[in-house]
Design a protein around this motif. Structure first.
Motif, PDB file in Angstrom:
ATOM      1  N   ASP A  29     -11.988 -14.775  -5.760  1.00 20.38           N
ATOM      2  CA  ASP A  29     -11.277 -13.366  -5.376  1.00 20.38           C
ATOM      3  C   ASP A  29      -9.977 -13.065  -5.828  1.00 20.38           C
ATOM      4  O   ASP A  29      -9.786 -12.016  -4.808  1.00 20.38           O
ATOM      5  CB  ASP A  29     -10.994 -13.769  -3.905  1.00 20.38           C
ATOM      6  N   GLY A  41      -9.725  -9.560  -6.168  1.00 23.81           N
ATOM      7  CA  GLY A  41     -10.078  -8.742  -4.736  1.00 23.81           C
ATOM      8  C   GLY A  41      -8.081  -9.137  -3.755  1.00 23.81           C
ATOM      9  O   GLY A  41      -8.049  -7.143  -3.685  1.00 23.81           O
ATOM     10  N   PRO A  60     -19.346  -3.612  -4.233  1.00 22.33           N
ATOM     11  CA  PRO A  60     -18.277  -3.147  -4.965  1.00 22.33           C
ATOM     12  C   PRO A  60     -18.949  -1.848  -6.105  1.00 22.33           C
ATOM     13  O   PRO A  60     -20.209  -2.259  -6.460  1.00 22.33           O
ATOM     14  CB  PRO A  60     -17.634  -4.049  -5.749  1.00 22.33           C
ATOM     15  N   THR A 108      -6.132  -5.333  -3.145  1.00 23.88           N
ATOM     16  CA  THR A 108      -5.799  -5.301  -1.786  1.00 23.88           C
ATOM     17  C   THR A 108      -4.903  -5.199  -1.604  1.00 23.88           C
ATOM     18  O   THR A 108      -4.222  -4.444  -0.267  1.00 23.88           O
ATOM     19  CB  THR A 108      -6.767  -5.566  -1.013  1.00 23.88           C
ATOM     20  N   HIS A 131     -13.707  -2.490  -9.174  1.00 18.72           N
ATOM     21  CA  HIS A 131     -14.329  -3.375  -8.268  1.00 18.72           C
ATOM     22  C   HIS A 131     -15.531  -4.623  -8.284  1.00 18.72           C
ATOM     23  O   HIS A 131     -15.351  -5.959  -7.877  1.00 18.72           O
ATOM     24  CB  HIS A 131     -14.166  -2.889  -7.164  1.00 18.72           C
ATOM     25  N   GLY A 174     -11.783  -9.154   2.194  1.00 15.91           N
ATOM     26  CA  GLY A 174     -12.734  -9.450   1.605  1.00 15.91           C
ATOM     27  C   GLY A 174     -13.371  -9.820   2.502  1.00 15.91           C
ATOM     28  O   GLY A 174     -12.929 -10.596   3.062  1.00 15.91           O
ATOM     29  N   LEU A 215     -15.786  -6.863  -1.870  1.00 19.72           N
ATOM     30  CA  LEU A 215     -15.648  -6.273  -1.445  1.00 19.72           C
ATOM     31  C   LEU A 215     -16.594  -5.904  -1.093  1.00 19.72           C
ATOM     32  O   LEU A 215     -17.586  -6.004  -1.140  1.00 19.72           O
ATOM     33  CB  LEU A 215     -14.938  -5.679  -2.562  1.00 19.72           C
TER      34      LEU A 215
END
Lengths: 389, 389
Positions: free
Chosen positions: B70, B73, A220, B77, A224, B44, A230
């Motif tokens: 996460d 994440g 990332p 996303t 991020h 991810g 990621l």
């Protein structure tokens, strides 16, 4: 094609049976691909269909059960003789009518194991709910016990040969991390850095090649870096951003993970403070680790250092590693976290992983370590610092 | 970061709810990472911990549940708003005491969904037996139904944007296959060929980058071509052996697989006969495929050609493909095999896969195809022949 001496596989099986005995398990269905590999040598990208190793406590050899097309794969890669390799027909593949576990129930009936206490890896990746339901329906006289990490705990102390493979993996990850650091710069696409990393991971060294790793590069960039899983995109790196690189080397599926952080441009005070705290944290922890400590005590050393700098980290500071397949290189045994009472012993191996993910940025600097007779040693030799580009 | 217009995600959700309605399912727990991505955009490498999308039939947005680390994440996303992103604490990770499904039960209680009919992806890779047991214990008033392939079947007809991504994946796999053929020769290490392939898969083209593929390159050589899922070693190629290359390109996790076979040296009569039969088989099948045919009928075309040459193949001649994550790029819906009654429609996509694995050698020559209005078209443009080196 065996990666270890036959005697080593037999020793592993003996330890597994001892643990089964202790837990009152007579038949163990091993579906975790790393555990299958550990006990039998079996290797291949076939864990996307149902397969297993069956360990019967009073049978000398385990049985391999898998897809017909993979039968020759089992013959090439395992130490089992031909009548312990039992493939199921191709019409059982991803079929709504025929499930491989029905085949397993029939085999267990044929070898007279349907009335025994059967251990199941209940929370292993490829042991689905449907497998469990099918086995329950097909084996009404069996008693089931959870054996999710039984073989994993047999794996926790590595043999010298396993350590030798992890050292090779460390040689690979040093080179792969160097590729990452060499390639990352403003204007370069993330995917081109990932490609350079993976090329090196697989090409390995001139002396030995590498394997695919159980996790694809985690790479990332910018904001991020505030989250942990990621991979990459085809965007180009901009100036004044951190880039995290969490990768491993793998040799015969033994992993040595390593993470570092690069900053493109001039890091601000916050980034410098975060990296300083993390690096002092990992250095202090590596100094402190000794056999006899608990997993919990290791985490406390790290926690104390970052507290001093005003940082907190909720996630684990590390976990046991070794042989593995996708989707995880973690062994799922001991962790460095509150409550973990595992006592460290020589030749246990861990990913010491004191990264911090904040709301906007993150920093990671990690090491794969081996517990030695009087301390610990990082497997890789790579500078611990914030890399500036 | 969304890969599709918001309207496309909403359309997918609408179709999913229609299928739930039809099957009497009020709440759907989606654990298959490809299905999670399809409905929410979530991406991810976090499928190594428990996570899911919860679709409630009378709620506009689904809920994402995953690991705390996460959560960002999911924010980056997915198209979900913040109060539909519900992370669980880090102490639930691979813990013997706290299981993420206990957290899921609590959330379902909070949102008043514990007495409903709940669909579970019973045979999806990451939905383990332990998940099922925990949900059963924690939701005594719920009724459970198997919904293993509910979302997979919603995915079976691709949108134009999905087809565009698969065409990009095809551009990538053409280049990656060329790398393989260029690099394979006597004296070269298998791992160096694999490294060149994967470098190209990830670097993609100058215009767009590639993703990791759901299956690592399958690259067996010599007698190992008699089995279907061996990857590579660091051995050097010898003379007079076949090498099979089964790979994919992936763009935004959409796959275009492709397989070819190389022979190093002078192939014998058996190899020539086998490759001739397979190539005539695939060419004839591509000519014959039309919308309106069943999966079963496609397989019969192929079977008839190879029968003429005295060959048989027990495994499937193809399967549906699209978006996917490790360990499989197959969609687990329609297959080209006896008994499959799926009727082909435009914009369905398949890996037409008529390889043959015999006792000592094998041959593969495959294509990713799209069903068109009046036939089918291969996504990649790559010669169909036995490549000689």
């Amino acid at each position: 094609m065996l990666s270890f001496e036959l005697a080593e596989y037999k020793e592993r099986l003996k330890k597994t049976k001892a643990s089964m005995q202790e837990k009152g398990i007579e038949v163990l269905l091993v579906t975790n691909p790393a555990n299958m590999n550990y006990l039998s040598g079996y290797d291949g990208w076939s864990f996307y269909v149902h397969q297993m190793i069956i360990v019967v406590i009073d049978e000398e050899q385990p049985f391999w059960i898998g897809r017909m097309q993979d039968g020759n794969g089992a013959r090439f890669t395992t130490w089992l003789d031909d009548n312990h390799i039992i493939p199921y027909p191709e019409d059982h593949i991803q079929s709504a009518e025929k499930h491989p576990m029905d085949f397993v129930c029939n085999i267990l009936a044929e070898i007279g194991q349907t009335k025994r206490t059967i251990g199941l890896e209940m929370d292993a990746y490829y042991f689905t709910a449907a497998c469990y339901v099918k086995l329950n329906e097909g084996l009404p006289e069996a008693t089931f016990k959870d054996a999710t990490t039984l073989v994993n705990f047999v794996r926790i102390i590595k043999s010298d040969q396993e350590i030798a493979y992890m050292r090779r993996a460390a040689r690979i990850v040093e080179r792969s991390m160097q590729q990452a650091i060499d390639h990352i710069q403003e204007g370069v696409r993330e995917c081109d850095v990932a490609a350079a990393i993976v090329h090196q991971q697989i090409a390995g060294t001139e002396e030995f090649g590498g394997d695919y790793t159980a996790i694809a590069p985690i790479l990332p960039a910018g904001e991020h870096t505030s989250t942990s899983h990621l991979n990459w995109s085809d965007e180009r790196y901009t100036n004044n951003i951190p880039v995290m690189i969490e990768i491993a080397g793998a040799y015969k599926h033994y992993h040595s993970p390593l993470a570092r952080t690069v900053y493109i441009g001039e890091p601000d005070q916050k980034m410098n403070d975060l990296s300083k705290a993390c690096i002092e944290g990992i250095n202090t922890t590596i100094e402190a680790i000794k056999p006899g400590m608990t997993g919990e005590a290791v985490e406390q050393v790290w926690r104390k250092v970052i507290h001093k700098y005003g940082f907190e980290k909720e996630s684990r500071a590390g976990y046991s590693i070794g042989v593995n397949y996708p989707p995880d290189w973690g062994e799922h045994t001991a962790s460095f976290r509150p409550g973990d009472q595992t006592v460290l012993k020589p030749n246990m191996t861990f990913h010491l992983m004191p990264g911090i993910w904040m709301d906007d940025i993150g920093f990671e600097c990690t090491e794969a370590i081996r517990i030695t007779e009087d301390g610990c040693e990082p497997l890789a030799d790579f500078p611990r610092k914030l890399f500036l580009k």
